[in-house]
Design an enzyme around this catalytic site. Sequence first.
Site, PDB file in Angstrom:
ATOM      1  N   CYS A   1      -6.568   6.133  -6.076  1.00  0.00           N
ATOM      2  CA  CYS A   1      -5.822   4.918  -6.404  1.00  0.00           C
ATOM      3  C   CYS A   1      -6.147   4.504  -7.846  1.00  0.00           C
ATOM      4  CB  CYS A   1      -6.173   3.809  -5.411  1.00  0.00           C
ATOM      5  SG  CYS A   1      -7.808   3.073  -5.663  1.00  0.00           S
TER       6      CYS A   1
ATOM      7  N   GLU B   1       0.836  -1.202   0.000  1.00  0.00           N
ATOM      8  CA  GLU B   1       0.000   0.000   0.000  1.00  0.00           C
ATOM      9  C   GLU B   1       0.870   1.251   0.000  1.00  0.00           C
ATOM     10  OE1 GLU B   1      -3.189   0.276  -0.442  1.00  0.00           O
ATOM     11  OE2 GLU B   1      -3.733  -1.830  -0.235  1.00  0.00           O
TER      12      GLU B   1
END
Length: 173
Positions: A50, A41
Amino acid sequence: MKQGIQPMIHAILMKAHGTDGHVEGDGKINSCGFELIKKFEGYEAVPYKCPAGVWTVGYGSIRGKNGKPLTKHSKEISEEDAEMLLSRDISSSEKTVVRLAPGSLNRNQFSACVSFVYNLGSGSFNGSTLRKMLLRGDLDEAAGQFQRWFFARGRKLPGLLRRRLAERDLFLS
């Protein structure tokens, strides 16, 4: 590709446990799974979209400290707050795996599934062949399902493939 992932998982296991990490599941992610999520992450203080188009902050959190979905107007967070959000969000993923894949997974298998759910969500896990294989008790076939999940918005993402291979290797270790 696999040769690059195996040593990484081995290093995480040795750092976290000094052993191979095999401990029967207790419904909690182990430190190997926690570190795998953090590694893939990455920490981002400022909210960003994202690759799947979702506003994200910290270590992949999609909700702020108040529990509300993030927006482009959400505030920057500290690394300490990011860790708190990560722990909160992982707890939800742990509950999902316990609920949707009851059975005798060892801690590494459980932790790999929690990482998968944390990244893809409970809906994807619920409908996955990975889950179906887990419910059948076919762990070898289940392990082979991780690397099928490396698309975001119809695009192949090499970073997601690396993550899925790391999850698979953790599952098999």
